[in-house]
Structure formats: C-alpha cells, structure tokens
Design a protein around this motif. Structure first.
Motif, PDB file in Angstrom:
ATOM      1  N   GLN B  58       0.859  -1.186   0.000  1.00 55.32           N
ATOM      2  CA  GLN B  58       0.000   0.000   0.000  1.00 55.32           C
ATOM      3  C   GLN B  58       0.897   1.238   0.000  1.00 55.32           C
ATOM      4  N   LYS B  60       2.071   5.108   0.555  1.00 56.98           N
ATOM      5  CA  LYS B  60       1.812   5.901   1.753  1.00 56.98           C
ATOM      6  C   LYS B  60       2.000   7.372   1.423  1.00 56.98           C
ATOM      7  N   VAL B 104       5.259   1.007   6.041  1.00 59.45           N
ATOM      8  CA  VAL B 104       4.897   0.350   4.777  1.00 59.45           C
ATOM      9  C   VAL B 104       5.441  -1.084   4.765  1.00 59.45           C
TER      10      VAL B 104
END
Ligand SMILES: Cc1cc2nc3c(=O)[nH]c(=O)nc-3n(C[C@H](O)[C@H](O)[C@H](O)COP(=O)(O)OP(=O)(O)OC[C@H]3O[C@@H](n4cnc5c(N)ncnc54)[C@H](O)[C@@H]3O)c2cc1C
Lengths: 250, 202
Positions: B58, B60, B104
């Motif tokens: 994902q 950030k 992360v």
C-alpha cells in the motif's frame, strides 16, 4: 536525464604549453593531455597539486576552450589567501606539469544542437564555462541567437574582453552585454549596477521563446539571478546554474 | 593510474591535523549552497511526502501536518560535501527513515529519494535504516531555509552530502539499484567520504 559518463575518470599529467595573462587577477593555462575525451562546453576538470611531503590539494576548474580546440584551456582567477588559485595564476610556468582529470559534469553543458535562444549570465570568473559555450557557438556556426550578460567589478577585470568583442562582431547570432559593479571608466556604454530584474529582462528573451539560461559565478550572484529568472516566468527546467564558490561577488 | 607527482613550487596551506575529517576535505564554518538549478519554493499546503514502489502493499502519503505529527528526533552530525568542504556538529531535527519505512510493507532493497526540481538519489536500504538517515525540516533550531533544501531534505551524513537531497518529496522503494541525478552524471554510486568515493571509478 543527460548522458552518462561510463568510464572511470582517471588522473592524467597535463603539460602547460602556454600561459596567457587575461587580467591583473586571472591567467589562462593551455594544457596538452596524453588522452583527451572530447568534452562538452560547460564541463570542468579537477586539478590536483602535490607537495613533496605527499600533501595534496584538489580544485575544480571549468574548461574555457570549446570542444573543437586541440588543447585544453583553463582560466583561473586569483583568490586572496587561496591555497590553489595563486599558484595557478602566479607560479606555474610553461613546461610544468599538472595532474588533471575530466571532463566532469553532464548537466551544465550546452551543445550547438540544442534548441531555444540562449542567455548566458556570468559573474566574475563564472565567464569561463560560458566562454566555452560562446566559442562553441561561433565555431559550430550556430544560428541560435545567444546573449551574454557579464558582470565584473571594473573594466580591467573583464576576462576575454577583446575576444568577446571580436565574437560579437563576427558571430552574427551572438551579442554581449557588460555590467560593472565597482565603477566605470568615462564614456562606458554598458550597465553600471548589479544585475537586476530590469537588466535581465532587457538583455534576455521573453519566456514565451523558451530560452535556455545558464548562470555561473559566485554563489550569491547565481542564487540572485536564478531567482529573478524564475520571477520573470522562465521555466525551472530551462535554467541551469553552476556555483563557483561559497563567498565572493562582483 | 599515475603516481602522484610533485608540483614544482607548490607548498600548500599550513596544515593542521584534522583527525575527524575524511581525506581531501577542509573545514568550513559557513554553509555553502550548491545545487544544479534554481531553488524550488514549495508551499507547505501543497507539500506532501509519499512512499511508492512496485513491491509495496500500500503506498503511503503524508501531508505537511501529518508529517509534523510523526515521532521526531534531533540529530547532530558532521557533513561532507564532494566539493571538499566539511562542517562538523551540525544540528538537525526530523523524522528517521526507520520511522517512515516502518509504516509500509515491501520487499525492496534500494531506495530512490525524489525531490522538487527533478533531483533524485539512490541508496541501498541497509544504508538508510538503523538510525543512519532522516527527513529533516529544521536546521540549528530554525525551519530549514529553501536554499538549504527546505521545507524538508534528506540527511544521510555518512555519505557525501549530494546524497542528502534537498527538497525531498518522497521515496521510491525498488528491487534494483538505479542511479540518481548526480550518480548518473559521473558521481560515485556509493559516495562514501571516508573512502573518498567522489567520482565513478574512485
Ligand atoms: C564546478 C566548478 C568550476 C570552477 N571553475 C573555476 C574556473 O573556471 N576559474 C576559477 O578561477 N575558479 C573556478 N572555480 C573555483 C575553484 O574551484 C576554487 O574554489 C578557487 O580557485 C579557489 O581555490 P583556492 O584554493 O585558491 O581557495 P581556497 O584556499 O579554497 O579558499 C580560500 C578562501 O576563498 C574562499 N573561496 C573559495 N572559492 C572561492 C570563489 N570561487 N570565489 C570567492 N571566494 C572563494 C574560501 O571560502 C576561502 O575563504 C570553480 C569551482 C567549481 C565548483
């Protein structure tokens, strides 16, 4: 992104084949090198000096000669109390050898094939890499319009003065503008102040023409002129700067 | 590689032994400014910091205010510029890359820091983790000035200072090493001042 330098940059022994006094503070050294890779106007070399006890000092010097020249020319301005520049300006003689490596730097360079009118802005010895560009412009027969704005303290501090005048006469697409910051002789036709917005706008090209702008000299001058160029609306990516030193000014 | 050659008539400056300086560096008390183009000026309202990368679960993103809310540290460090000046005991404040990267999930081994003005620099992850690199926004107790990389710059003091990229805006995590701006212009890929890795081949 600009070209990559792939080969390691090795030290070579350059021989001083000629020296030319340019101003009371500056001298040019013509160097012959055993191996020279054709440079691009705007690049620099590193010069290394060695004392008998093994101590070494190294400094960067821009290349003043155009890529077309058969020798390498450096022009050094003496900095009071400096370690290396007084040696290069006052001590080195024809026949001496200097350790040199380069060419270095792929960013602050100009080739006649690049598009857009050209604005070169120099302060003091910052003229050196821009002179390589002006010489390249003339020798390559470039028709790209080019203006040079050169800030010096006094008229006798102008490096390459006679040659610049000659280039401005012979190279139809090249013009030079001077500004003196510490007083001008009677009858002086150039500017007489530090570079400011009006001067840059007068001498430069409108942002709509997407000029390429090269600024070189003492750090405060470079910072000031680059900020002005942005303020006038020139694109960040078209402004290239080379800062010579922490202090000083013209 | 040629042997060093004595330069006729060159004496050099009076030298004091500077035990804590890497080879070829001299001490300065100013803070010289060196960058290839003009100084970008980014408004804080438009500033953000992102971490991206193909292996990232994902991406950030932090706004300026969110970034300010991250755990902060003060750093005292010696900095060494490839143009030969060094400055000792400089004081900075910011967020450790450990803190940012802990937020992360990825499988990368390299990081490319990217910046306003088109700069980038590459570093192996193991050179920036473990309290070795920070994103700093304060210098000597004041907000970092734009000419020194403000609003925020990378700080990697154990590498030549060009790797401490100014105006940093994010990190790209990568499986392979890709040369950054100066690294692709002939500067050394690692840039360790103690090994005098200035240019490619050093
Ligand atoms: C990419 C690049 C290209 C360069 N090209 C040229 C060139 O073509 N011609 C040229 O003459 N110089 C050029 N310089 C500057 C040169 O590298 C040296 O910094 C300069 O000659 C001073 O060296 P020094 O050993 O005499 O002085 P140092 O002993 O290093 O410094 C003595 C004092 O002078 C100050 N100082 C250092 N450099 C400067 C400066 N440039 N202006 C004002 N004060 C300074 C220092 O802060 C110090 O207080 C270039 C620099 C760079 C980074």
């Amino acid at each position: 992104m600009a070209n990559r330098l792939v080969s390691p940059i090795v030290w070579q022994r350059a021989t001083v084949i000629e020296t030319v006094r340019e101003t009371p503070q500056a001298r040019s050294l013509m160097l012959a090198l055993p191996h020279w890779q054709r440079h691009r106007a705007g690049q620099h070399v590193e010069v290394r000096l060695t004392v008998e006890d093994g101590y070494q000092a190294q400094r960067s010097y821009s290349i003043a000669s155009p890529p077309e020249a058969p020798y390498l020319m450096l022009t050094v301005e003496r900095i009071a109390e400096g370690e290396v520049s007084p040696y290069l300006v006052d001590v080195v003689q024809e026949g001496d050898q200097l350790e040199v490596r380069g060419p270095i730097g792929g960013y602050f360079t100009w080739q006649a094939s690049q598009s857009g009118p050209l604005l070169l802005v120099a302060g003091g010895s910052g003229i050196v890499p821009l002179m390589a560009m002006a010489r390249h412009h003339a020798l390559a027969g470039s028709t790209t319009p080019a203006h040079l704005l050169y800030s010096a303290r006094q008229v006798d501090n102008i490096i390459y003065h006679a040659e610049l005048e000659q280039l401005a006469t012979e190279d139809q697409a090249f013009a030079v503008f001077y500004t003196l910051t510490r007083g001008a002789p009677p009858g002086w036709a150039g500017f007489q102040r530090r570079i400011d917005l009006d001067m840059l706008e007068d001498v430069g090209w409108p942002p709509a023409q997407h000029p390429l702008i090269y600024i070189c000299g003492p750090t405060p001058l470079v910072e000031a002129v680059a900020t002005m160029a942005l303020h006038l609306g020139h694109a960040q990516g078209r402004i290239k700067t080379e800062r010579f030193g922490p202090t000083g000014g013209s | 590689m040629s042997q060093p050659m004595v330069s006729r008539g060159f004496r050099g400056r009076q030298r004091s032994v500077e035990a804590n300086l890497p080879p070829g560096q001299y001490l300065t008390n100013d803070f010289p400014v060196l960058s290839a183009g003009p100084t970008p000026r980014t408004q804080l309202a438009k500033w953000d910091f992102t971490i991206v990368g193909t292996t990232l679960v994902q991406p950030k993103r932090w706004t300026w205010d969110e970034f300010q809310a991250l755990p902060r540290v003060t750093i005292q460090a010696d900095i060494h510029c490839v143009t030969r000046w060094s400055k000792l005991g400089t004081r900075w404040e910011g967020v450790a890359l450990d803190t940012l990267l802990a937020r992360v999930q990825h499988q990368a081994r390299f990081v490319i820091a990217y910046c306003d003005g088109g700069y980038s620099t590459n570093l192996p992850l193991n050179e920036v983790l473990g309290g070795k690199a920070w994103v700093v926004d304060s210098y000597e107790g004041a907000p970092l000035a734009p000419e020194h990389g403000g609003p925020a710059r990378l700080l990697v003091p154990h590498r030549y200072f060009w790797k401490s990229t100014k105006w940093v805006r994010g990190l790209e995590l990568s499986v392979d090493d890709r040369p950054g701006f100066w690294e692709s212009l002939g500067y050394h890929n690692d840039g360790d001042p103690w090994r005098e890795q200035r240019y490619q081949g050093d």
